[in-house]
Scaffold this motif. Structure first.
Motif, PDB file in Angstrom:
ATOM      1  N   GLY A   1      -6.247  -8.002   2.370  1.00  0.00           N
ATOM      2  CA  GLY A   1      -5.971  -6.635   2.752  1.00  0.00           C
ATOM      3  C   GLY A   1      -6.436  -6.136   4.103  1.00  0.00           C
ATOM      4  O   GLY A   1      -5.928  -5.150   4.584  1.00  0.00           O
TER       5      GLY A   1
ATOM      6  N   ASP B   1      -5.597  -3.055  -6.698  1.00  0.00           N
ATOM      7  CA  ASP B   1      -5.073  -3.773  -5.536  1.00  0.00           C
ATOM      8  C   ASP B   1      -5.625  -5.193  -5.464  1.00  0.00           C
ATOM      9  O   ASP B   1      -6.799  -5.422  -5.707  1.00  0.00           O
ATOM     10  CB  ASP B   1      -5.458  -3.018  -4.255  1.00  0.00           C
ATOM     11  CG  ASP B   1      -4.729  -3.579  -3.034  1.00  0.00           C
ATOM     12  OD1 ASP B   1      -3.642  -4.177  -3.206  1.00  0.00           O
ATOM     13  OD2 ASP B   1      -5.237  -3.411  -1.914  1.00  0.00           O
ATOM     14  N   GLU B   2      -4.777  -6.118  -5.098  1.00  0.00           N
ATOM     15  CA  GLU B   2      -5.186  -7.490  -4.808  1.00  0.00           C
ATOM     16  C   GLU B   2      -6.024  -8.099  -5.913  1.00  0.00           C
ATOM     17  O   GLU B   2      -7.102  -8.595  -5.684  1.00  0.00           O
ATOM     18  CB  GLU B   2      -5.969  -7.539  -3.494  1.00  0.00           C
ATOM     19  CG  GLU B   2      -5.204  -7.078  -2.290  1.00  0.00           C
ATOM     20  CD  GLU B   2      -3.991  -7.946  -1.975  1.00  0.00           C
ATOM     21  OE1 GLU B   2      -3.755  -8.932  -2.706  1.00  0.00           O
ATOM     22  OE2 GLU B   2      -3.270  -7.614  -1.021  1.00  0.00           O
TER      23      GLU B   2
ATOM     24  N   THR C   1       0.821  -1.209   0.000  1.00  0.00           N
ATOM     25  CA  THR C   1       0.000   0.000   0.000  1.00  0.00           C
ATOM     26  C   THR C   1       0.858   1.263   0.000  1.00  0.00           C
ATOM     27  O   THR C   1       0.572   2.222  -0.712  1.00  0.00           O
ATOM     28  CB  THR C   1      -0.931   0.007   1.225  1.00  0.00           C
ATOM     29  OG1 THR C   1      -1.468  -1.300   1.388  1.00  0.00           O
ATOM     30  CG2 THR C   1      -2.051   1.002   1.051  1.00  0.00           C
TER      31      THR C   1
HETATM   32 MG    MG Z   1      -2.778  -4.810   0.661  1.00  0.00          MG
END
Ligand code: MG
Ligand code: ADP
Length: 728
Positions: free
Chosen positions: A583, A400-401, A295
């Protein structure tokens, strides 16, 4: 005859029709590329113990005994034929004399579905093809190709058809070789006609190996050429350079960081900073272990883009995660995240959260801030881009992810605005090198291997709840001990409960991999459900602790409120579905109990346990299963428990999921361009093909001098079958 000649012109109409309908073989090319799955030899009958009930197989064996008797309960007769070879025996069962001319001593190929009767494996009325020494030249070679076959087109029909092509063409002379001759020479590869001859009619295992190597090259090179062409096209696209500018948001972020960046974070940061400074759009995949601190890396890249006058969007797989990102970024930036507000810093920007569940007014306001450019950082879910949100000047998209952010989505992104933004895709699911080179072959990759120092790590073990019920009691005790020490815990279940029917969690990120099929077995009890488990724990082993539930059927507000309460330590134990998979960041949570762990995939478990590896304290992850540890699934769980190296687990994952799942459904289907290539075993070959592909495309002439290759590439690129590149 050419490769494009329809089979209906060279084979009988009936055979051609059956091949088209059941094996999707339409042209001469299709048939020649329909390679044997294996080769049978006398004395090497497929070990019957290895056969699974329900498998459709073809075996080579000799008839040992034939006995016919009347059936007791119904009219007609039953013939039992025992076949075998040196290694074993098997029963074939025929009703009413359908066994034709099977006689003791005859050799044949027998094809059917494996069944079981009184604990013995058997074939009920299989198809068979007797081999007589004189009419079957292959018999002399004693290496009989066994083709992927169906009920309507047996292996020996395929074999005969190939032979027909061979005889008609005098050794596949019409087949032109797409591979440049000097490439073939460099890698010591036989010509295509020679390889086809050897793969369909080998005289020795050496023939087969040499042919397979060559045919794999065809597959690997074509694939890599498509990907290399994509990379080239992307590199030529006009983008906007977003070079670092001192004294702005990025400096402020660096000053506000409560920790030192790891070496890896710094190195990747420099890579990104340099790439964002170029005027061709970045397409980069950042792989970083769970908890490696992706992040911050993303935030710093976003800050650089904002400093250069652009906007950055961060897309998370779920609303829970999006909200968490928005919260933590706003917290890290402080007044710099509130430019234009009373207490804001005018030198900063605005961070807005834009998700589907926002109330209409808030949503309108957020959209306006995105459209007029006052929001430099926009956080949302993946849907953000599909919803036609207008950006003033979108400079960077961070996904993200999401390791399955496919080519299609990336293309859609590029179509946004007249200059495509830079793109950074982040994933904690490690991708084996071969997969990175194929499925992600058009992305550059960076890796964060190192975890920030001072992490406690996670100890994992498997709890066999049926074999050792006392261990489960002990697990709950351990959880209570951690809570007593001031820590928090997760209990994860595969299902929500109440009126769902065991189907997948709805708010799970769409890249969540399912557990292998064997885990879903039909007659097992339904998977444990959050709602039931929470109640049972509340009244039983965890009585007195503060429990809360979290799952995808809750409203976004309720989820958000629960996450906040958990983060604020108002809840001791969160009983949840895989919504916590990616996350979620609560460093004080140190224990995770995964119930029915066998229902989850390897990388999913790795992700889940990453939730308790985020603080100074050592984390504990307990994988509870009722299956035996000796089962394949039990061993998979043991593998997860025994290593925390994500790359090692990615390999386990690749081994247990069939490769077809990785390359996409098309591969497990019969018509695919990737038939022989193995992601596990052909790493070197794939890497070499990647280099050759780049070299072939390095000049402006592209494939102009290699029309054969160009044709193969065009076929793959336009072929709908190529969708596996996107879907994978
Ligand atoms: Mg993350
Ligand atoms: P992931 O890579 O799994 O997304 P995060 O970015 O959520 O990981 O980071 C995990 C945790 O580690 C966060 O609490 C974050 O603040 C912290 N963190 C990130 N980088 C460092 C660092 N260099 N040193 C210490 N803690 C860090």
């Amino acid at each position: 005859m050419t490769l494009e000649t329809p089979l209906s012109r060279v084979l009988g109409a009936k055979t051609a029709k059956a091949m088209a309908e059941s094996l999707e073989l339409h042209t001469v090319r299709d048939l020649l590329r329909h390679y044997p799955r294996r080769y049978a030899r006398r004395g090497e009958m497929t070990r019957l113990d290895d056969l699974q009930v329900g498998d459709r197989v073809t075996v080579l064996a000799q008839v040992r005994r034939v006995t016919t008797r009347r059936m007791r309960n119904r009219p007609g007769s039953l013939t039992e034929v025992t076949v075998g070879d040196g290694a074993g025996e098997m029963q074939l069962v025929f009703f009413n004399r359908r066994h034709g001319n099977l006689r003791e001593g005859a050799w044949g190929l027998f094809a059917g579905t494996v069944g079981e009767y009184r604990r013995a494996k058997q074939f009920a009325h299989p198809d068979f093809h007797l081999i007589t020494g004189d009419d079957d030249e292959d018999w002399a070679r004693a290496l009989i190709p066994i083709y992927p076959a169906t009920k309507d087109v047996s292996s020996w029909v395929v074999q005969k058809s190939v032979r027909l092509l061979l005889d008609a063409s005098g050794g596949f002379g019409f087949v032109e070789d797409p591979l440049p001759e000097e490439l073939r020479a460099r890698h010591g590869l036989p010509s295509l006609p020679a390889a086809l001859l050897d793969v369909h009619r080998p005289t020795s295992q050496d023939d087969v190996d040499r042919a397979a190597e060559r045919l794999k090259w065809d597959e690997a090179l074509t694939l890599q050429l498509v990907l290399a062409a994509r990379r080239r096209a992307a590199a030529l696209e006009p983008g906007t350079a977003r070079p670092p500018r001192g004294g702005g948001l990025l400096d402020a972020v660096d000053a506000a960081l409560p920790f030192e960046l790891t070496e890896g974070q710094r190195a990747v940061g420099e890579e990104l900073a340099a790439e964002l400074s170029r005027d061709s759009p970045m397409h980069r995949l950042l792989q970083g272990e769970v908890g490696s601190g992706k992040t911050v890396v993303a935030l710093r890249a976003m800050a650089q883009v904002v400093d250069a006058g652009g906007q950055a969007a961060l897309l998370a797989p779920t609303e829970v995660l999006a909200a968490q990102h928005a919260r933590s970024i706003a917290a890290m930036l402080g007044p710099l995240a509130r430019a234009g507000e009373l207490d804001g810093d005018p030198a900063g920007t605005r961070v807005v959260l834009l998700t589907g569940s926002l109330k209409a007014a808030a949503r309108r306001e957020a959209r306006a801030a995105v459209a007029d450019g006052s929001a430099g950082i926009v956080v949302g879910t993946h849907a953000l881009l599909q919803e036609g949100v207008d950006f003033a000047d979108l400079g960077l998209v961070v996904v993200d992810e999401q390791h399955r952010f496919g080519v299609e989505q990336r293309d859609a992104l590029r179509a946004k605005g007249d200059r495509p933004p830079h793109v950074l895709v982040m994933t904690a699911t490690p991708i084996p090198r071969t997969v990175a080179m194929t499925v992600y072959g058009d992305l550059e990759t960076s890796v964060l291997r190192q975890l920030p120092s001072g992490r406690g790590g996670v100890a994992s073990s498997v709890v066999p709840a049926s074999d050792k019920p006392a261990w489960l009691d002990r697990a709950w005790e351990r959880l209570r001990e951690e809570v007593a020490a001031g820590r928090q815990a997760y209990v994860v279940c595969p299902r929500i409960g109440d009126d769902d029917t065991g189907s997948a969690e709805t708010d799970a990120p769409d890249d969540a991999d399912g557990a292998p099929e064997e885990a879903g077995g039909g007659d097992r009890r339904p998977p444990l459900a959050v709602l039931d488990v929470a109640e049972a724990l509340h009244e039983g082993p965890l009585a007195g602790l503060r429990l809360a539930v979290l799952h995808g059927r809750m409203t976004p507000e309720a989820k958000e409120a629960t996450m906040r309460a958990f983060a604020a330590r108002e809840v001791d134990v969160l009983v949840a579905t895989t919504v916590v998979e990616v996350g979620v960041d609560v460093p004080n949570a140190t224990v995770m109990v995964v119930l029915d762990a066998d229902r989850f995939g390897v990388s999913q478990l790795h992700q889940l346990r990453g939730r308790v590896a985020r603080g100074r304290h050592q984390g504990l992850c307990l994988l509870v299963t009722e299956l035996s540890l000796a089962s394949a699934t039990g061993q998979r769980l043991t593998a997860v428990a025994s290593t925390s190296d994500g790359f090692e687990l990615a390999r386990v994952d690749l081994e247990t999921r069939r490769e077809g799942d990785v390359l996409g459904a098309a591969q497990s289907g019969r018509r695919s361009n990737v038939k022989l290539l193995s992601l596990l075993e052909d790493e070197e070959l794939i890497a070499a093909a990647r280099l050759e592909a780049a070299a072939l495309l390095a000049t402006d002439r592209g494939l102009a001098d290699h029309p054969g290759l160009a044709a193969e590439v065009a076929a793959l690129a336009t072929d709908e079958r190529a969708t596996y590149l996107e879907k994978a």
